[in-house]
Design a protein around this motif. Structure first.
Motif, PDB file in Angstrom:
ATOM      1  N   UNK A 119       1.945  10.982  -0.026  1.00 38.17           N
ATOM      2  CA  UNK A 119       2.722  10.788   1.000  1.00 38.17           C
ATOM      3  C   UNK A 119       1.883  10.955   2.219  1.00 38.17           C
ATOM      4  N   UNK A 120       0.762  11.817   2.219  1.00 35.01           N
ATOM      5  CA  UNK A 120       0.005  11.592   3.447  1.00 35.01           C
ATOM      6  C   UNK A 120      -0.853  10.338   3.649  1.00 35.01           C
ATOM      7  N   UNK A 121      -0.786   9.569   2.871  1.00 37.60           N
ATOM      8  CA  UNK A 121      -1.278   8.277   2.851  1.00 37.60           C
ATOM      9  C   UNK A 121      -0.271   7.188   3.403  1.00 37.60           C
ATOM     10  N   UNK A 122       0.927   7.296   2.590  1.00 33.65           N
ATOM     11  CA  UNK A 122       2.008   6.517   2.698  1.00 33.65           C
ATOM     12  C   UNK A 122       2.739   6.206   4.158  1.00 33.65           C
ATOM     13  N   UNK A 123       2.559   7.649   4.923  1.00 32.55           N
ATOM     14  CA  UNK A 123       3.424   7.703   6.072  1.00 32.55           C
ATOM     15  C   UNK A 123       2.683   6.847   7.257  1.00 32.55           C
ATOM     16  N   UNK A 124       1.403   6.920   7.020  1.00 36.37           N
ATOM     17  CA  UNK A 124       0.672   6.281   8.289  1.00 36.37           C
ATOM     18  C   UNK A 124       1.121   4.548   8.200  1.00 36.37           C
ATOM     19  N   UNK A 125       1.013   4.101   6.809  1.00 30.04           N
ATOM     20  CA  UNK A 125       1.260   2.794   6.512  1.00 30.04           C
ATOM     21  C   UNK A 125       2.837   2.572   7.056  1.00 30.04           C
ATOM     22  N   UNK A 126       3.551   3.479   6.755  1.00 31.17           N
ATOM     23  CA  UNK A 126       4.952   2.993   7.046  1.00 31.17           C
ATOM     24  C   UNK A 126       5.075   2.950   8.565  1.00 31.17           C
ATOM     25  N   UNK A 127       4.171   3.979   9.345  1.00 33.65           N
ATOM     26  CA  UNK A 127       4.306   3.808  10.779  1.00 33.65           C
ATOM     27  C   UNK A 127       3.807   2.751  11.258  1.00 33.65           C
ATOM     28  N   UNK A 128       2.864   1.993  10.869  1.00 29.38           N
ATOM     29  CA  UNK A 128       2.108   0.807  11.007  1.00 29.38           C
ATOM     30  C   UNK A 128       2.910  -0.251  11.034  1.00 29.38           C
ATOM     31  N   UNK A 129       3.965  -0.255   9.910  1.00 30.99           N
ATOM     32  CA  UNK A 129       4.959  -1.235   9.584  1.00 30.99           C
ATOM     33  C   UNK A 129       5.739  -1.503  10.871  1.00 30.99           C
ATOM     34  N   UNK A 163       0.806  -1.092  -0.097  1.00 30.58           N
ATOM     35  CA  UNK A 163      -0.014   0.058  -0.011  1.00 30.58           C
ATOM     36  C   UNK A 163       0.987   1.289   0.000  1.00 30.58           C
ATOM     37  N   UNK A 164       1.846   1.174   0.870  1.00 30.37           N
ATOM     38  CA  UNK A 164       2.906   2.285   0.943  1.00 30.37           C
ATOM     39  C   UNK A 164       3.370   2.757  -0.324  1.00 30.37           C
ATOM     40  N   UNK A 165       3.880   1.469  -0.888  1.00 25.75           N
ATOM     41  CA  UNK A 165       4.618   1.776  -2.265  1.00 25.75           C
ATOM     42  C   UNK A 165       3.555   2.242  -3.552  1.00 25.75           C
ATOM     43  N   UNK A 166       2.243   2.030  -3.528  1.00 31.11           N
ATOM     44  CA  UNK A 166       1.349   2.446  -4.431  1.00 31.11           C
ATOM     45  C   UNK A 166       1.254   3.783  -4.060  1.00 31.11           C
ATOM     46  N   UNK A 167       1.080   4.142  -2.868  1.00 25.60           N
ATOM     47  CA  UNK A 167       0.788   5.739  -2.364  1.00 25.60           C
ATOM     48  C   UNK A 167       1.890   6.502  -2.650  1.00 25.60           C
ATOM     49  N   UNK A 168       3.207   6.022  -2.488  1.00 25.78           N
ATOM     50  CA  UNK A 168       4.259   6.880  -2.895  1.00 25.78           C
ATOM     51  C   UNK A 168       4.426   7.214  -4.428  1.00 25.78           C
TER      52      UNK A 168
END
Length: 149
Positions: free
Chosen positions: A75-85, A65-70
């Motif tokens: 980046x507003x959607x990718x950052x929470x995904x990376x934080x959850x990782x 998901x983070x890769x797709x958002x990036x």
């Protein structure tokens, strides 16, 4: 202490700290564990290997998901995904480096006498069993291909 107990304790800490990102990740873990437990129709505890598979699946989903958002410049959607990782990875065993995985795979190839790409399935099975949740399957596969070709 079981993973479920650890998750519940971490959820309490996240609630007190009002950490919504961590809480969301922990709730996702708890949900997947409950689904896995009830999938068989019994309330039995799942094995540690199954718990690791669940955690790896959750991390992979978030990485994708983070890769797709990036790539979509979100980046507003990718950052929470990376934080959850980062939250989920706290519960996974320490990951092996590619060099360590390559050493283990080379040893397996030497022990089995495997040669050529036809032996890939045999080597992958042994490597996956030995390495367990300490490396992604994609990484193991790439290294096996590299060493067998």
């Amino acid at each position: 202490m079981s993973l479920s107990t650890l998750i519940m304790d971490e959820m309490k800490v996240a609630m007190r700290a009002k950490d919504t990102v961590a809480l969301e990740a922990l709730r996702a873990i708890k949900s997947e564990i409950l689904l896995a437990q009830t999938a068989t129709g019994s309330k039995e505890e799942i094995t540690q290997a199954d718990e690791i598979k669940i955690l790896q699946k959750l991390v992979k989903m978030r990485k994708d998901s983070a890769e797709i958002y990036t790539t979509q410049n979100r980046s507003d959607l990718a950052e929470p995904e990376l934080a959850q990782i980062a939250v989920i990875e706290k519960f996974l065993p320490a990951q092996l480096s590619e060099v360590e995985v390559e050493t283990i795979v080379a040893k397996i190839i030497a022990e089995t006498g495997a040669s050529g790409i036809a032996s890939m399935g045999k080597v992958m099975g042994l490597a996956s069993a030995q390495i367990g949740g300490q490396a992604e399957g994609k990484t193991i596969s790439a290294i096996v291909k590299k060493l067998l070709v």
